[in-house]
Design a protein around this motif. Structure first.
Motif, mmCIF file in Angstrom:
data_model
loop_
_atom_site.group_PDB
_atom_site.id
_atom_site.type_symbol
_atom_site.label_atom_id
_atom_site.label_comp_id
_atom_site.label_asym_id
_atom_site.label_seq_id
_atom_site.Cartn_x
_atom_site.Cartn_y
_atom_site.Cartn_z
ATOM 1 N N SER A 24 0.828 -1.213 0.000
ATOM 2 C CA SER A 24 0.000 0.000 0.000
ATOM 3 C C SER A 24 0.859 1.259 0.000
ATOM 4 N N SER A 28 -1.258 6.921 -1.626
ATOM 5 C CA SER A 28 -2.429 6.312 -1.008
ATOM 6 C C SER A 28 -2.641 6.841 0.393
ATOM 7 N N ASP A 32 -8.219 1.897 1.562
ATOM 8 C CA ASP A 32 -8.751 0.636 1.045
ATOM 9 C C ASP A 32 -8.484 -0.504 2.024
ATOM 10 N N SER A 35 -10.954 -0.047 4.757
ATOM 11 C CA SER A 35 -12.291 -0.416 4.309
ATOM 12 C C SER A 35 -12.479 -1.928 4.321
ATOM 13 N N GLU A 94 -2.063 -1.151 -3.674
ATOM 14 C CA GLU A 94 -2.972 -0.112 -3.184
ATOM 15 C C GLU A 94 -2.282 1.243 -3.352
ATOM 16 N N ILE A 140 -6.358 -2.561 -5.944
ATOM 17 C CA ILE A 140 -7.463 -2.265 -5.034
ATOM 18 C C ILE A 140 -7.635 -0.758 -4.886
ATOM 19 N N GLY A 141 -8.850 -0.281 -5.130
ATOM 20 C CA GLY A 141 -9.143 1.137 -4.990
ATOM 21 C C GLY A 141 -8.894 1.899 -6.283
ATOM 22 N N CYS A 184 -13.389 4.589 -3.953
ATOM 23 C CA CYS A 184 -12.589 5.538 -3.174
ATOM 24 C C CYS A 184 -13.267 5.814 -1.828
ATOM 25 N N PRO A 185 -13.101 4.881 -0.830
ATOM 26 C CA PRO A 185 -12.319 3.663 -0.928
ATOM 27 C C PRO A 185 -13.137 2.548 -1.567
ATOM 28 N N VAL A 186 -12.492 1.401 -1.752
ATOM 29 C CA VAL A 186 -13.173 0.247 -2.319
ATOM 30 C C VAL A 186 -14.311 -0.207 -1.395
#
Length: 353
Positions: A24, A28, A32, A35, A94, A140-141, A184-186
């Motif tokens: 990540s 960022s 995500d 979440s 991420e 992701i995201g 945003c976020p996932v």
């Protein structure tokens, strides 16, 4: 590793163990990861604990969720994978990918240090080393999938999505394209459901997940926000909200739902509850490749909605009136429901033998 026999006589490898290397350190906010901790279909802890039948044993390496001591202890599996000593693994990225070709004398973002030089290792270096060896690559995201906030006009970093960096025709060691799960976020269950499908595919018990042209899971992003929105019927009747306290369609106060691919109104956010339009928020199109530039300024009425809402208004007013008349009629009981002495329901027993 076990061997499974698929239809058509094709043989494919099915894995009983899988590492997930989750980086990540893109541009960022770690939103995500946060979440996904709210997911319930399935919960990430159920996947890691091995309570879901048929999945490979999962070893998760995520800085927020890791039980490691941090530092080199945490970096060990990433370094091993880069050397080709840890397989199979799924690479999860991420955060958006900056352009390190324009970083001047520094770097945009890094993950650990080079053990030989002591200099920071950029995210791009890790992607270059890990992506070609990964059994699957998942973004992701929205930042990781399409660049997101960090890639908007005027940014100095040259940020982009993972497919922009690796190429839209990239294929992993498992033969899969990049799997994009934007948001945003996932939405937590969207990601965990997709990851679970990929894991079942790795186990040899499911086909590859179907993706659309933007590499999103089709079953999650195949419909628009509007098609699943509880407020959609108000649009059909030309009945629009003029402030955020109204339960009616929010197109006139900035909602992009009619043109945005997302399932949040149907799925909700946590355990089926919440989700932007469901709680009075407009859709700002955070799952779309053009986000945020094509949907700004937020809160302003989308350009196309002015024409569409004008055209729907006379039709909607007529339909609303006709439905009102029918509703009034449907709210009255039939006249034969009474306790007088004569039966007036129309019952006629003469047909009986």
């Amino acid at each position: 590793m076990t061997q499974t026999q698929q239809q058509g006589g094709q043989t494919a490898a099915g894995y009983d163990e899988m590492h997930i290397l989750w980086i990540s350190e893109g541009m960022s906010c770690d939103g995500d990861t946060v979440s996904v901790t709210a997911a319930t279909q399935p919960a990430i802890e159920d996947v890691v604990a091995g309570t879901i039948p048929g999945l490979p044993k999962v070893h998760l390496h995520n800085k927020v969720l890791s039980p490691s001591l941090g530092g080199e202890d945490y970096l060990a599996p990433f370094r091993a994978a880069a050397r080709g000593e840890l397989k199979p693994f799924i690479l999860v990225i991420e955060g958006s990918v900056p352009n390190e070709n324009i970083n001047g004398d520094g770097y945009w973002t890094s993950f650990g240090n080079d053990p030989h030089t002591g200099q920071p290792l950029t995210l791009n270096t890790w992607i270059d080393r890990l992506a070609p060896q990964a059994w699957a690559v998942v973004a992701i995201g929205t930042c990781a999938t399409y660049g997101g906030i960090h890639a908007m006009a005027g940014n100095p970093t040259g940020c982009m999505g993972l497919a922009d960096y690796l190429g839209w025709d990239f294929r992993s060691a498992g033969g899969l394209p990049i799997v994009n799960v934007p948001g945003c976020p996932v939405q937590p269950d969207n990601f965990m459901e997709t990851l679970t499908w990929v894991l079942y595919h790795a186990a040899g018990s499911a086909p590859p997940p179907p993706l659309d042209e933007m590499l999103r899971p089709q079953w999650l992003f195949g419909k628009t926000v509007h098609e699943g929105c509880d407020r959609g019927s108000y649009y059909e009747q030309g009945d629009f909200a003029h402030d955020y306290n109204s339960p009616k369609c929010q197109v006139k106060v900035g909602c992009w739902g009619p043109v945005v691919n997302c399932n949040v109104p149907k799925r909700g956010w946590m355990r089926g509850i919440g989700g932007c339009p469901n709680v009075g928020g407009i859709c700002i199109a955070c799952t779309m490749p053009g986000f945020p530039d094509k949907f700004m300024p937020f809160m302003d009425m989308p350009p196309g909605s002015s024409l569409s809402s004008t055209l729907i208004k006379p039709y909607g007013a007529f339909i609303r009136r006709m439905r009102g008349i029918t509703n009034h009629t449907a709210n009255r009981e039939p006249r034969w429901r009474h306790n007088r002495e004569a039966l007036t329901s129309g019952y006629d027993p003469r047909w009986r033998p």
